[in-house]
Design an enzyme around this catalytic site. Structure first.
Site, PDB file in Angstrom:
ATOM      1  N   HIS A 367     -53.308  -8.801  35.646  1.00 30.66           N
ATOM      2  CA  HIS A 367     -52.492  -8.047  36.595  1.00 30.66           C
ATOM      3  C   HIS A 367     -51.966  -6.746  35.999  1.00 30.66           C
ATOM      4  O   HIS A 367     -51.467  -5.881  36.702  1.00 30.66           O
ATOM      5  CB  HIS A 367     -51.323  -8.928  37.075  1.00 30.66           C
ATOM      6  N   ASP A 371     -54.614  -5.072  40.573  1.00 27.91           N
ATOM      7  CA  ASP A 371     -53.653  -5.656  41.503  1.00 27.91           C
ATOM      8  C   ASP A 371     -54.360  -6.658  42.401  1.00 27.91           C
ATOM      9  O   ASP A 371     -55.594  -6.684  42.474  1.00 27.91           O
ATOM     10  CB  ASP A 371     -52.984  -4.559  42.332  1.00 27.91           C
TER      11      ASP A 371
END
Lengths: 399, 447
Positions: A367, A371
């Site tokens: 992450h 995203d």
């Protein structure tokens, strides 16, 4: 400046702690934050870090003693630095029961007697951090010999640090140690998120049935899903460059090659050989290469080149009946695809319930780099390709 | 006839029996020791002691000769050695008095020494000649008897020779065989050494190589992996027939000495059955035989046939027979060659240490730069095997004339499990030969 080390309060109800073991000896250099000692309370065993950097100039409370919370247990300072005179002697509660190793109960004298041990026993004990007062001596007049220390160490190994009996100890093989290090490094350094989708893979199955005899005839190898998935993933990665990237020196570096690794289980471990430039290779070439790499993996003859340079990894646990799982990214890659089993299940097709072959795809991504929507788009792209017979047939051209 | 009674009967008055009897008497036991020959056993009377004394005298003479030859201001005219006479003198002036003083030591402690061959009749009685002895405990230390090949002479008779053979075949590449071979070589005999395995089995290889080379340089011919088939007497000449990997060979010599084969004197057990192991009397680590009140010590137990093993066994058997509870530990038994040159191997050899998985560091030091070695005429090498991880001393090995002076340092350092740093912090005196240990160990210090 001298820093006092005091018995910490590790919980609301903690009033005293027992010093299980000093991880540093007097005179050793210590860094702030480095493990300094292990203490034990009624509830937990905990490693205490050094509160300052310098040298452990004095241990006030020895291993085995029980000390009230807040009491002085050691000093950290510079070599040769004066220790403030201890005005009040530390309140040391004598330990009732010595933390003796299993089945080697050693009577502890009330006052610590001088330990008689041979120089070899002392050298070994010092290096291994063994408290010689806990070791029973078998030499002349109770002299502790090297063998006695070795037996004591064996005895300790017979229990875990929390005192549980050990059935057998398996030393980490170099492969296992590498896996352990890389996996924990992966989870320590990345922000990993896993997303999952269960999808109909009937088109993939159909194509496999169709291509299997062709491949078998051409190269004499049975076609499995792995090369097909490698090829499909490589194709989709072209459209989602961020998934095929790495994070280096605060820059996301999008990689200009698509090298897909596939995890292979071997004795006591896992290896990940890599198909380089999978996007540019034909299915046939990938089949041949996969077959060769899997053989080398099983025989333990993979070269460093065979396992390096991967930009994305596929791991398949379908053969073990697994559906979804949370694979761990193989650093410095930023994503990994987990493939589950194909199982016939009721599914809704065109408003009607039908029995369809379903498979769960689990995508773990970093992450920090990617995203959720980017990852979801990649997974969606893959699933769309697997569901589009024409496009898939085009991608999985035999040669 | 009434039987004699005692707490402890020791059978055999060699190194093991002597020490067992001595310990029993010191511990207050009524002790009887039976020995058919003179006290001191093979070692004192016919083995290592006369050989060591002889070699020492020869070494001393060689030192004198060296001082004369190399211009140290010593002049020497006509140095001759009458070996037959020297052997006789060693026997009468050194060996016999020592044997007599052993008897005095025992008798002064109250041990009754009976001259005669003992035979156990049961677990608590024995017969010596016509005498019956009832005992509570016994230590059997009857040792070995020669079991060499027909036509050869036992090495134990070397002091009885009438003349020095011009050619002699010595069978047995063990410590005794090499000792005898060097003795005759020093006396000018042409020596042919025959061993059916390798020389000095169990010694560190570098030590074996050093000794082998020194013997070859002295002109000793060495046949290893050679098996003696037979010896044929042809008048004054003996012909030794041997087979080695290259083929068959017949060697003519004035004398053949077989130092290779001995058998335990188990017949002493007569009416008592004890468990044997490989033909030798089986004992546990407390030196007990399978008959609990009967202990055995020395060569009859089949351990390394060194007097120092026998002595420690005798002490422990004696102490345990007196109510003690000591265990013997053979880990640090030094292997000892008293020859020319001498050698020892104590603890693990380099190869053994590696085999056991140690990370090994090796320190080597020559005596060339040692002041006192020059003074005493000593020479040679010392090799120390160290555990590189913890600095523990695992083995100490030496070869060279006079090097055996260090064997007890080696035995103590290994027996008490020393480390290189512990030795370096010890005040080994200077000048001594022994400080060579420091010179070696500084190379592998952990600090």
């Amino acid at each position: 400046m001298v820093t006092e080390v005091r018995m910490p309060k590790l919980g609301l109800t903690m009033t005293k702690g027992t010093i299980k073991k000093w991880l540093k000896s007097e005179g050793d250099a210590v860094r702030k934050g480095e493990p300094l000692l292990i203490i034990e309370t009624e509830k937990i065993t905990s490693t205490i870090e050094a509160p300052a950097s310098g040298y452990l100039i004095k241990i006030v409370a020895q291993a085995g003693s029980t000390v009230p919370v807040g009491n002085l247990i050691a000093y950290i300072g510079e070599m040769g630095e004066q220790i403030p005179s201890i005005t009040a002697a530390p309140e040391v509660v004598p330990t009732q029961v010595a933390p003796a190793p299993p089945e080697r109960v050693v009577a502890r004298p009330a006052a610590p007697a001088r330990v008689r041990a041979t120089p070899r026993a002392r050298a070994l004990a010092e290096k291994e951090g063994i408290d010689l007062s806990q070791v029973a001596g078998s030499g002349p007049g109770g002299l502790i010999t090297e063998d006695d220390v070795l037996k004591y160490i064996e005895g300790i190994k017979a229990r875990t640090k929390l005192g549980l009996r050990v059935k057998k100890s398996i030393p980490l093989t170099p492969l296992r140690a590498t896996i352990a290090e890389r996996m924990s490094e992966s989870l320590r350094t990345m922000a990993q998120v896993t997303i999952m989708r269960e999808e109909d893979v009937s088109k993939l199955i159909k194509l496999r049935e169709e291509l299997q005899p062709v491949i078998e005839k051409e190269v004499g190898i049975r076609l499995t899903y792995t090369p097909m998935l490698i090829k499909a993933v490589a194709e989709v990665l072209k459209e989602h460059p961020l998934i095929n990237s790495t994070l280096e020196d605060n820059e996301i570096k999008v990689i200009d090659e698509i090298n897909v690794g596939f995890a292979v289980a071997v004795d006591h471990g896992l290896v990940v050989p890599v198909i380089k430039n999978a996007d540019k290779k034909s299915l046939k070439d990938i089949v041949i290469e996969c077959n060769e790499l899997a053989r080398k993996a099983r025989e333990g003859t993979l070269s460093l080149d065979d396992v390096s340079g991967g930009t994305f990894t596929i791991t398949n646990l379908g053969m073990y009946g697994v559906d979804g799982f949370t694979p761990i990214i193989n650093p410095p890659q930023v994503a990994i695809l987990g493939v589950g089993r194909i199982i016939s299940k009721p599914a809704v097709v065109d408003g009607r319930v039908d029995v369809r072959p379903l498979c769960t795809f689990s995508l773990t991504f970093d992450h920090r780099v990617i995203d959720g929507h980017t990852a979801a788009q990649f997974l969606d792209g893959l699933i769309k390709l697997l569901g589009n017979e024409t496009a898939l047939r085009e991608v999985l051209r035999v040669s | 006839m009434s039987a004699k009674e005692c707490d402890l009967l020791v059978i055999g008055g060699g190194p093991a029996g002597f020490w067992a009897g001595l310990v029993g008497a010191i511990k207050g036991l009524k002790t009887i020791l039976a020995e058919e020959g003179p006290l001191g056993g093979t070692c004192l009377n016919r083995g290592c002691v006369p050989l060591a004394v002889f070699l020492n005298y020869i070494s001393a003479l060689r030192l004198v000769k060296k001082l004369a030859d190399e211009g140290y201001g010593v002049s020497l005219k006509d140095l001759t050695i009458d070996a037959v006479n020297m052997f006789k003198s060693i026997k009468s002036k050194v060996v016999d008095p020592l044997s007599g003083s052993m008897r005095d030591v025992l008798e002064n402690l109250g041990v009754e020494v009976i001259n005669g061959r003992a035979l156990l009749e049961s677990g608590n009685s024995a017969r010596v000649g016509s005498e019956v002895i009832k005992f509570k405990r016994a230590v059997v230390a009857t040792g070995l008897r020669w079991g060499g090949i027909n036509g050869a002479m036992p090495p134990t008779e070397f002091t009885d020779i009438d003349e020095v053979p011009s050619t002699v075949v010595v069978i047995g590449g063990n410590a005794f065989g090499l000792g005898i071979a060097s003795a005759f070589s020093l006396l000018g005999s042409e020596v042919i050494l025959v061993e059916d395995g390798e020389l000095l089995s169990g010694f560190d290889k570098e030590i074996v190589d050093y000794v082998t080379l020194a013997l070859l340089e002295r002109g000793v011919r060495i046949f290893t992996n050679a098996k003696v088939v037979n010896i044929i007497n042809k008048g004054d000449i003996k012909e030794t027939h041997l087979i080695n990997p290259e083929g068959e060979l017949r060697i003519s010599s004035d004398e053949v000495i077989d130092a290779s084969t001995y058998v335990p004197r188990n017949e002493v057990f007569g009416g008592v059955s004890v468990r044997l192991k490989g033909g030798y009397v089986a004992v546990d680590e407390y030196l007990r035989t399978s008959t609990p009140n009967i202990y055995a010590a020395g060569d009859i137990t089949g351990n390394l046939p060194y007097a120092h093993v026998a002595i420690v066994q005798g002490i422990i058997a004696g102490l345990n027979a007196s109510g003690g509870n000591l265990r013997i530990n053979y880990k640090a038994v030094p292997k000892y060659l008293y020859a020319y040159p001498d050698a020892f191997s104590a603890g693990l050899t380099e190869a053994e240490a590696k085999e056991l998985g140690y990370e090994v560091a090796v320190a080597r030091q020559s005596l060339t730069s040692n002041a006192l070695a020059k003074a005493s005429g000593s020479e040679g090498i010392i090799k120390i095997v160290v555990d590189a991880k913890y600095g523990g001393i695992l083995g100490i090995h030496g070869a060279g004339v006079g090097i055996s002076e260090l064997i007890n340092e080696a035995a103590i350092l290994l027996g008490l499990e020393s480390t290189s740093d512990a030795v370096l912090a010890t005040f080994l005196a200077h000048p001594t030969v022994g400080e060579v240990l420091r010179e070696a160990l500084i190379q592998v210090t952990k600090s």
